[in-house]
Design a protein around this motif. Structure first.
Motif, PDB file in Angstrom:
ATOM      1  N   GLU A  28      -9.320   5.163   3.259  1.00 14.18           N
ATOM      2  CA  GLU A  28      -8.628   5.603   2.051  1.00 14.18           C
ATOM      3  C   GLU A  28      -7.473   6.545   2.357  1.00 14.18           C
ATOM      4  O   GLU A  28      -7.072   7.359   1.515  1.00 14.18           O
ATOM      5  CB  GLU A  28      -9.601   6.244   1.065  1.00 14.18           C
ATOM      6  N   CYS A  50       0.822  -1.204   0.000  1.00  9.87           N
ATOM      7  CA  CYS A  50       0.000   0.000   0.000  1.00  9.87           C
ATOM      8  C   CYS A  50       0.858   1.256   0.000  1.00  9.87           C
ATOM      9  O   CYS A  50       2.057   1.222   0.279  1.00  9.87           O
ATOM     10  CB  CYS A  50      -0.952   0.006   1.193  1.00  9.87           C
ATOM     11  N   LEU A 105      -4.714   5.110   2.903  1.00  8.25           N
ATOM     12  CA  LEU A 105      -3.799   4.294   2.124  1.00  8.25           C
ATOM     13  C   LEU A 105      -4.596   3.570   1.059  1.00  8.25           C
ATOM     14  O   LEU A 105      -5.791   3.281   1.254  1.00  8.25           O
ATOM     15  CB  LEU A 105      -3.076   3.279   3.017  1.00  8.25           C
ATOM     16  N   VAL A 106      -3.942   3.282  -0.069  1.00  6.51           N
ATOM     17  CA  VAL A 106      -4.620   2.527  -1.132  1.00  6.51           C
ATOM     18  C   VAL A 106      -3.778   1.296  -1.461  1.00  6.51           C
ATOM     19  O   VAL A 106      -2.544   1.342  -1.410  1.00  6.51           O
ATOM     20  CB  VAL A 106      -4.815   3.389  -2.400  1.00  6.51           C
ATOM     21  N   PRO A 107      -4.420   0.168  -1.766  1.00  9.87           N
ATOM     22  CA  PRO A 107      -3.660  -1.049  -2.102  1.00  9.87           C
ATOM     23  C   PRO A 107      -3.027  -0.942  -3.482  1.00  9.87           C
ATOM     24  O   PRO A 107      -3.579  -0.304  -4.383  1.00  9.87           O
ATOM     25  CB  PRO A 107      -4.726  -2.145  -2.051  1.00  9.87           C
ATOM     26  N   ASP A 127      -6.723   2.293   7.909  1.00 17.41           N
ATOM     27  CA  ASP A 127      -6.259   3.294   6.942  1.00 17.41           C
ATOM     28  C   ASP A 127      -6.745   2.964   5.537  1.00 17.41           C
ATOM     29  O   ASP A 127      -7.083   3.864   4.761  1.00 17.41           O
ATOM     30  CB  ASP A 127      -4.724   3.357   6.963  1.00 17.41           C
ATOM     31  N   LEU A 128      -6.786   1.688   5.189  1.00 19.43           N
ATOM     32  CA  LEU A 128      -7.312   1.297   3.884  1.00 19.43           C
ATOM     33  C   LEU A 128      -8.805   1.588   3.789  1.00 19.43           C
ATOM     34  O   LEU A 128      -9.294   2.080   2.764  1.00 19.43           O
ATOM     35  CB  LEU A 128      -7.045  -0.190   3.637  1.00 19.43           C
ATOM     36  N   ASP A 187      -1.994  -6.820   7.169  1.00 25.58           N
ATOM     37  CA  ASP A 187      -3.306  -6.218   6.933  1.00 25.58           C
ATOM     38  C   ASP A 187      -3.944  -5.699   8.213  1.00 25.58           C
ATOM     39  O   ASP A 187      -4.667  -4.697   8.190  1.00 25.58           O
ATOM     40  CB  ASP A 187      -4.230  -7.199   6.207  1.00 25.58           C
TER      41      ASP A 187
END
Length: 300
Positions: free
Chosen positions: A251, A167, A253-255, A247-248, A241
């Motif tokens: 958004e 990420c 962070l983005v994968p 955070d994912l 993960d």
């Protein structure tokens, strides 16, 4: 049937001691009572089990076969009694455990709490730190380690396999060209966790493999610091993960490269090789293994 089982135990003891008198002493019975049990068995079976003289005893052929069955029955009974009794024994003592800091907010603490409630006589010390400590030098009884174990004289048991996600922050992604292959990341800045290898092996579509050496812009020994640096746009991060899930979702962070898989590390319990079976150390490891792999405890 109950009387038969009692007599079988007496008979097995007579054979083991080699005399009626020895068996009587071992069982704290009179020799006449021991003799009565054996006679009752012979009467029930309709055959002689022992040849007797004033000085010696010997098994008949029927007695030899029957003794094998009696010995197995006594052994099974003793094993059952021991297994139940050992569970009732209260564990006492102090257990020092070193763990990665990322486990502090997760289910591992619940596992430790459950162990403490099950064995209130144990003083449990949990040290959370992302540095790997020398167990022998620093006096730890158990270490929980995440990653790939080095060869050592320590014993280890795999507890579970963890998942990693690649990420980066949306801002960092926006500053670079679109990526479709791990090779595209070779010139990107990376955040390196010092306890992990300085490369990542990828497995992609059609069983393609690729190894990328990390161009580390920043190196840290702390998982949460690495996460915060990634959110701040300092570089690409290959994180567990559970560390970046929020955070994912938000958004922050983005994968990256979702079609490519990274080698996933495992969590291990590690302990000194000379720890005895049934020791406090092994009881703790067994307890963790049972909680993680054989119960429905939520690991999220």
């Amino acid at each position: 049937m109950i009387d038969d089982l009692r007599s079988m135990a007496v008979f097995a003891t007579v054979v083991g001691e080699g005399s009626f008198r020895g068996a009587a002493k071992r069982l704290e019975l009179s020799p006449s009572v021991v003799s009565h049990h054996v006679s009752q068995l012979e009467k029930r079976l309709g055959c002689a089990l022992l040849y007797r003289s004033t000085r010696h005893l010997s098994l008949t052929d029927d007695g030899r076969i029957f003794h094998q069955a009696c010995a197995r029955a006594v052994e099974a009974a003793e094993e059952g009694l021991h297994s139940v009794a050992s569970r009732k024994l209260e564990l006492t003592g102090k257990l020092r455990v070193t763990c990665p800091a990322l486990l502090a907010p997760g289910p591992f603490v619940d596992d430790a709490l459950a162990f403490s409630e099950t064995y209130p006589g144990v003083e449990l010390q949990l040290d959370f730190d992302d540095e790997r400590h020398s167990m022998v030098k620093e006096g730890y009884d158990v270490a929980i380690r995440i990653g790939w174990l080095d060869d050592s004289a320590l014993r280890a048991r795999k507890l579970l396999v963890l998942q990693r996600v690649l990420c980066a922050s949306p801002e960092l992604v926006a500053r670079h060209a679109a990526i479709a292959h791990p090779d595209d990341l070779r010139q990107w800045p990376w955040i390196q966790e010092s306890m992990l290898p300085a490369h990542i092996d990828f497995n992609g579509p059609s069983e393609e493999t690729c190894r990328v050496q990390l161009r580390s812009r920043i190196t840290t020994n702390h998982v949460q610091a690495a996460r915060q640096l990634a959110v701040g746009g300092a570089g690409v991060l290959a994180a567990l993960d559970v560390v970046v899930a929020e955070d994912l979702a938000a958004e922050r962070l983005v994968p990256l490269l979702p079609a490519w898989q990274m080698a996933n590390p495992s969590a291990y319990a590690v302990w000194p090789a000379n720890a005895a079976r049934g020791s406090l150390v092994l009881r703790f490891v067994d307890f963790l293994d049972q909680r993680i792999n054989h119960t429905s405890v939520d690991r999220r």
